[in-house]
Design a protein around this motif. Structure first.
Motif, PDB file in Angstrom:
ATOM      1  N   GLY A 182       0.743  -1.097  -0.042  1.00 17.88           N
ATOM      2  CA  GLY A 182      -0.047   0.072   0.061  1.00 17.88           C
ATOM      3  C   GLY A 182       0.865   1.276   0.030  1.00 17.88           C
ATOM      4  O   GLY A 182       0.398   2.308   0.301  1.00 17.88           O
ATOM      5  N   ALA A 183       2.124   1.166  -0.379  1.00 22.39           N
ATOM      6  CA  ALA A 183       2.966   2.373  -0.309  1.00 22.39           C
ATOM      7  C   ALA A 183       3.122   2.851  -1.717  1.00 22.39           C
ATOM      8  O   ALA A 183       3.035   2.005  -2.694  1.00 22.39           O
ATOM      9  N   CYS A 184       3.261   4.124  -1.876  1.00 16.85           N
ATOM     10  CA  CYS A 184       3.959   4.786  -3.028  1.00 16.85           C
ATOM     11  C   CYS A 184       5.523   5.506  -2.649  1.00 16.85           C
ATOM     12  O   CYS A 184       5.656   6.150  -1.921  1.00 16.85           O
ATOM     13  N   ILE A 185       6.425   4.783  -3.405  1.00 11.06           N
ATOM     14  CA  ILE A 185       7.853   5.197  -2.811  1.00 11.06           C
ATOM     15  C   ILE A 185       8.344   6.068  -3.891  1.00 11.06           C
ATOM     16  O   ILE A 185       8.348   5.831  -5.212  1.00 11.06           O
ATOM     17  N   ASN A 186       8.634   7.530  -3.407  1.00  8.95           N
ATOM     18  CA  ASN A 186       9.358   8.545  -4.648  1.00  8.95           C
ATOM     19  C   ASN A 186      10.756   7.974  -5.050  1.00  8.95           C
ATOM     20  O   ASN A 186      11.515   7.339  -4.060  1.00  8.95           O
ATOM     21  N   ILE A 187      11.187   7.900  -6.214  1.00  2.60           N
ATOM     22  CA  ILE A 187      12.413   7.683  -6.630  1.00  2.60           C
ATOM     23  C   ILE A 187      12.804   8.769  -7.574  1.00  2.60           C
ATOM     24  O   ILE A 187      12.557   8.738  -8.758  1.00  2.60           O
ATOM     25  N   ASP A 188      13.272  10.079  -6.833  1.00  4.43           N
ATOM     26  CA  ASP A 188      13.262  11.224  -7.407  1.00  4.43           C
ATOM     27  C   ASP A 188      14.549  12.175  -7.103  1.00  4.43           C
ATOM     28  O   ASP A 188      14.608  13.217  -7.529  1.00  4.43           O
ATOM     29  N   GLY A 189      15.459  11.599  -6.437  1.00  6.30           N
ATOM     30  CA  GLY A 189      16.546  12.380  -6.016  1.00  6.30           C
ATOM     31  C   GLY A 189      16.091  13.651  -5.257  1.00  6.30           C
ATOM     32  O   GLY A 189      16.796  14.632  -5.156  1.00  6.30           O
ATOM     33  N   GLY A 190      14.914  13.533  -4.490  1.00  8.58           N
ATOM     34  CA  GLY A 190      14.566  15.120  -3.622  1.00  8.58           C
ATOM     35  C   GLY A 190      13.693  15.995  -4.376  1.00  8.58           C
ATOM     36  O   GLY A 190      13.535  17.027  -3.873  1.00  8.58           O
ATOM     37  N   GLN A 191      13.322  15.591  -5.734  1.00  7.84           N
ATOM     38  CA  GLN A 191      12.551  16.401  -6.524  1.00  7.84           C
ATOM     39  C   GLN A 191      11.271  16.797  -5.940  1.00  7.84           C
ATOM     40  O   GLN A 191      10.929  18.174  -6.190  1.00  7.84           O
ATOM     41  N   SER A 192      10.673  15.942  -5.482  1.00  7.90           N
ATOM     42  CA  SER A 192       9.262  16.108  -5.002  1.00  7.90           C
ATOM     43  C   SER A 192       9.278  16.886  -3.711  1.00  7.90           C
ATOM     44  O   SER A 192      10.017  16.826  -2.824  1.00  7.90           O
ATOM     45  N   HIS A 193       8.000  17.457  -3.276  1.00 12.04           N
ATOM     46  CA  HIS A 193       7.849  18.096  -2.082  1.00 12.04           C
ATOM     47  C   HIS A 193       6.605  17.719  -1.046  1.00 12.04           C
ATOM     48  O   HIS A 193       6.425  18.309  -0.246  1.00 12.04           O
ATOM     49  N   SER A 194       6.094  16.787  -1.408  1.00 10.90           N
ATOM     50  CA  SER A 194       4.884  16.170  -1.026  1.00 10.90           C
ATOM     51  C   SER A 194       5.133  15.643   0.321  1.00 10.90           C
ATOM     52  O   SER A 194       6.190  14.997   0.730  1.00 10.90           O
TER      53      SER A 194
END
Length: 259
Positions: A245-257
């Motif tokens: 049930g997870a959503c994992i960011n793989i973005d190098g810190g790009q997102s801010h949510s």
């Protein structure tokens, strides 16, 4: 780290190039037999040959347009028959159609919903009985940080469908947990790979892209497709047995949510 994926069967959609190709390679490297599909026969065959030669695993291929209602299920059933079941489904296929909200037609909406959402609905419905018969397994959807963040003007279709994929995965995780089937999504940021849109933009306007990196990517560079693939390989393995049930960011810190 041994991910204990040897002899598992993984199906990956949209896997002839880009992130999907790297995911198929990562899972094959860990010992999975893989079933892959895409629209481009030449790219698909090239990827399949490389995986067989490099990793010595079984590979099933199918040229498929997953926007057609019967195709996702057909791909799953044929791959399951050829490979002896299904343990893992990775829903990677997707695309975008830019346009201002008021300019987008019903046909535009139908096309991207069929590609980015319904293809995964249909493939998952076909895969889950096989995963259940295997005693459990894993599903992972490739969403985007623009499924969690404002993607900007012109991205109504992309944002909406990528957000829906995350939400669907969370509900499925709750429903399927008693059957030992985990469901997660990953949200890649700006990923550069040969032939991809970011690669093309860097080559066309390197100064502008360097400015983009400095402004948007705290890690100081674009992400690499293999970094997404490695995260997916971990998530679908039993090493990630408590993650669902997870959503994992793989973005190098790009997102801010904060979610």
């Amino acid at each position: 780290m041994d991910l204990h994926l040897t002899d598992k069967v993984a199906l990956i959609t949209g896997a002839s190039r880009g992130i999907g190709k790297y995911i198929a390679e990562a899972l094959a490297r860990e010992g999975c037999a893989v079933g892959i599909c895409a629209r481009s026969e030449d790219d698909l065959n090239e990827t399949a040959t490389h995986i067989r030669d490099a990793y010595g695993v079984s590979v099933y291929t199918e040229v498929a347009d997953l926007t057609q209602s019967d195709t996702p299920g057909t791909f799953v059933e044929k791959a399951a028959e050829a490979l002896g079941g299904v343990d893992i489904y990775v829903g990677n296929v997707g695309g975008n159609l830019r346009g201002d909200f008021m300019e987008l037609s019903d046909d535009d909406w139908d096309a991207i919903i069929d590609l980015n959402l319904k293809s995964h609905v249909r493939a998952s419905r076909a895969a889950i009985p096989h995963i259940r018969n295997a005693g459990g397994g894993s599903i992972c959807y490739i969403s985007s940080i623009y499924g969690r963040e404002l993607g900007g003007a012109g991205l109504t279709l992309y944002n909406t469908t990528k957000s829906a994929l995350i939400s669907m995965g969370k509900v499925m995780a709750q429903e399927l947990a008693p059957e030992n089937i985990r469901v997660n999504t990953v949200a890649p940021g700006s990923i550069r790979f040969p032939g991809g849109s970011w690669d093309r933009r860097v080559k066309e306007n390197p100064e502008a892209m360097q400015a983009f990196v400095e402004e948007n990517l705290p890690i100081g560079r674009f992400g690499r497709a293999e970094e997404v693939a490695d995260a997916v390989a971990f998530l679908v393995s039993e090493r990630a047995s408590l993650i669902t049930g997870a959503c994992i960011n793989i973005d190098g810190g790009q997102s801010h949510s904060l979610i």
